[in-house]
Design an enzyme around this catalytic site. Structure first.
Site, mmCIF file in Angstrom:
data_model
loop_
_atom_site.group_PDB
_atom_site.id
_atom_site.type_symbol
_atom_site.label_atom_id
_atom_site.label_comp_id
_atom_site.label_asym_id
_atom_site.label_seq_id
_atom_site.Cartn_x
_atom_site.Cartn_y
_atom_site.Cartn_z
ATOM 1 N N ASN A 7 0.870 -1.173 0.000
ATOM 2 C CA ASN A 7 0.000 0.000 0.000
ATOM 3 C C ASN A 7 0.917 1.235 0.000
ATOM 4 O O ASN A 7 1.483 1.591 1.021
ATOM 5 C CB ASN A 7 -0.866 -0.055 1.267
ATOM 6 C CG ASN A 7 -1.840 1.095 1.343
ATOM 7 O OD1 ASN A 7 -1.795 2.023 0.528
ATOM 8 N ND2 ASN A 7 -2.709 1.052 2.334
ATOM 9 N N ARG A 90 -2.594 -2.072 -3.410
ATOM 10 C CA ARG A 90 -3.843 -1.377 -3.125
ATOM 11 C C ARG A 90 -3.860 -0.092 -3.950
ATOM 12 O O ARG A 90 -2.957 0.743 -3.834
ATOM 13 C CB ARG A 90 -3.917 -1.048 -1.636
ATOM 14 C CG ARG A 90 -5.171 -0.296 -1.331
ATOM 15 C CD ARG A 90 -5.250 0.111 0.104
ATOM 16 N NE ARG A 90 -6.468 0.886 0.289
ATOM 17 C CZ ARG A 90 -6.652 1.716 1.296
ATOM 18 N NH1 ARG A 90 -5.726 1.863 2.206
ATOM 19 N NH2 ARG A 90 -7.775 2.379 1.395
ATOM 20 N N HIS A 179 -13.230 2.441 0.511
ATOM 21 C CA HIS A 179 -13.187 1.381 1.543
ATOM 22 C C HIS A 179 -13.816 0.087 1.028
ATOM 23 O O HIS A 179 -14.297 -0.728 1.814
ATOM 24 C CB HIS A 179 -13.977 1.792 2.812
ATOM 25 C CG HIS A 179 -13.348 2.866 3.639
ATOM 26 N ND1 HIS A 179 -14.102 3.745 4.372
ATOM 27 C CD2 HIS A 179 -12.060 3.189 3.884
ATOM 28 C CE1 HIS A 179 -13.304 4.582 5.034
ATOM 29 N NE2 HIS A 179 -12.060 4.267 4.744
ATOM 30 N N ARG A 240 -12.333 14.987 8.256
ATOM 31 C CA ARG A 240 -13.151 15.366 7.085
ATOM 32 C C ARG A 240 -14.579 15.675 7.501
ATOM 33 O O ARG A 240 -15.140 14.991 8.362
ATOM 34 C CB ARG A 240 -13.174 14.224 6.062
ATOM 35 C CG ARG A 240 -11.852 14.033 5.368
ATOM 36 C CD ARG A 240 -11.917 12.853 4.411
ATOM 37 N NE ARG A 240 -10.743 12.028 4.582
ATOM 38 C CZ ARG A 240 -10.695 10.718 4.378
ATOM 39 N NH1 ARG A 240 -11.776 10.068 3.989
ATOM 40 N NH2 ARG A 240 -9.587 10.064 4.552
ATOM 41 N N GLU A 383 -8.319 -5.877 5.160
ATOM 42 C CA GLU A 383 -8.269 -5.570 3.727
ATOM 43 C C GLU A 383 -7.144 -6.338 3.031
ATOM 44 O O GLU A 383 -7.265 -6.710 1.870
ATOM 45 C CB GLU A 383 -8.092 -4.055 3.538
ATOM 46 C CG GLU A 383 -9.348 -3.305 3.953
ATOM 47 C CD GLU A 383 -9.116 -1.851 4.308
ATOM 48 O OE1 GLU A 383 -8.635 -1.582 5.420
ATOM 49 O OE2 GLU A 383 -9.411 -0.990 3.468
#
Ligand code: ADP
Length: 410
Positions: A7, A90, A179, A240, A383
């Site tokens: 990643n 990823r 996600h 956020r 993940e």
């Protein structure tokens, strides 16, 4: 078969090396502050954890450093790099082109590059990781696993915005969702916990970490999700804002003369629970200070739970009957208080939390009352295992079979 999951962020590389034959994690780690002073690597094997300062000016240096650790006499878990059979990357944005993981070739590389305008902070470093890996291990298969792919099953009614059609046609402005691998993983695990075929299930999954998203999964497919064109939309997050009236940024540009870049930074990095509390993104700090009587920490917890509750209501309406709601990621997995605040008041929907099970849950489990018509799950996300299994299935040619199943669902 040994598979490396990678990643690559703008200044970090996270990795996990799996032995797929024995389904064992051999090593994992992260290298951070690439290109800055104070680069360091944290490398973990079954028995040891090391943190070492190092020097890396780019992703190629960083990946070389990871290789050094993986093959090191003292900390290593393999003797030679040629023991790595494949690499899974990823990739944040796959646009409308990728609804599944794919083997990387020149066309895939071009497409990921072209999609950079939709994810300018993420796709370029993801791509640098692919290019670095290609030059370091040219004969090893590489696979791209996209955050957006799982949501490509959303119907038009869910993903289109009511804006001039041209914006979609010319620039691809629509909801993509993120996600994806996490929502895929937890929904399939929940089906397995219920001993049900995923095709027969309706779930609402809540990924609550720094980033937060909620997804409506029907028969194992995403039919709506709360993040949108970018990961800024939907629920309230660490930094956020989540959804807000689109006129707010325009009003603030008028009032304070912000540039679009400044507004972007404020909504992505200085809003969310940080914006409300003025100090904290870590929900543990917020819970502690709220307990001490801080009004704005309490407000931020209440607002986060309220917004998530509303999203559950929305997706309940969209899905009709639901089998379960699933909590995952940093907050969803570790905070009984957050789970309880979200579920409180949803009893008339048949969502009835068992306080004792909720407080005790440490690993994947059902935390609703035995007679709750809708089950509530706590499932730690994974993940990387989705990346590893996609890579293995693509290489063995079983990925495109309709009856393809992950090991965690059987
Ligand atoms: P991301 O991958 O999006 O960076 P994570 O899924 O790791 O984020 O989640 C990070 C969040 O999880 C942080 O806000 C942290 O405070 C929260 N978290 C971790 N443990 C707990 C806990 N025990 N109680 C409340 N929040 C927690």
């Amino acid at each position: 078969m040994k598979i490396l999951a990678l990643n690559c962020g703008s200044s970090s590389v996270k990795y996990q090396l799996y032995d797929k034959s024995s389904n064992k994690l051999l090593a994992k780690g992260s290298l951070e502050r690439i290109g800055f002073v104070g680069t360091f690597i944290i490398h973990q094997t079954k028995h040891q954890k090391h943190r070492l300062e190092c020097e890396c000016s780019n992703h190629k240096d960083a990946i070389n450093m990871v290789f050094k650790f993986l093959t090191d006499e003292e900390f290593g878990v393999i003797k030679e790099l040629n023991e790595i059979d494949a690499v899974g990357h990823r990739i944040v944005h796959g646009g409308e082109l990728f609804s599944k993981s794919v083997l990387i070739d020149d066309n895939v590389i071009k497409a990921i590059d072209n999609l950079s305008s939709l994810a300018p902070l993420h796709n370029p470093p993801n791509l640098q990781g692919i290019l670095a890996m290609q030059s370091l291990l040219p004969n090893v298969a590489q696979v791209a696993v996209f955050d957006t792919a799982f949501h490509q099953t959303m119907p038009e009614t869910a993903y289109m915005y009511a804006i001039p059609l041209k914006w979609y046609e010319k620039y691809g402005v629509r909801k993509y969702g993120f996600h994806g691998t996490s929502h895929l993983y937890v929904s399939r695990c929940a089906a397995a916990l219920l001993h049900k075929d995923i095709k027969e299930t309706n779930f609402i999954s809540l990924h609550i970490g720094n980033g937060v998203s909620v997804t409506a999964c029907k028969g194992g497919k995403s039919i709506d999700t709360s993040m949108g064109f970018t990961p800024l939309d939907g629920a309230i997050m660490g930094t956020r804002s989540g959804s807000l009236d689109p006129a707010v940024p325009l009003f603030m540009i008028d009032k304070e003369g912000f540039s679009s870049e400044e507004i972007n930074t404020i909504l992505n990095k200085r809003s969310g629970v940080l914006g409300i509390t003025g100090r904290y993104t870590d929900r543990r700090d917020i819970a502690r200070v709220a307990e001490e009587g801080d009004k704005y920490c309490q407000l931020s917890m209440d607002m986060e739970a309220y917004r998530l509750k509303k999203l559950i209501g929305e997706y309940h309406a969209v899905l009709g009957k639901i089998d379960g709601i699933i909590f995952t990621a940093g907050v969803g997995e570790n905070s009984p208080v957050a789970r309880s605040m979200v579920c409180k008041g949803l009893e008339h929907f048949g969502i009835i939390l068992d306080d004792e099970k909720n407080n005790k849950a440490k690993e994947e489990s059902i935390i609703s009352k035995d007679d709750s018509p809708v089950k509530i799950f706590m499932i730690p996300t994974n993940e990387e295992i989705v990346i590893i299994e996609d890579v293995a299935a693509i290489l063995s040619g079983t990925f495109d079979n309709d009856d393809f199943k992950y090991s965690f669902e059987v």
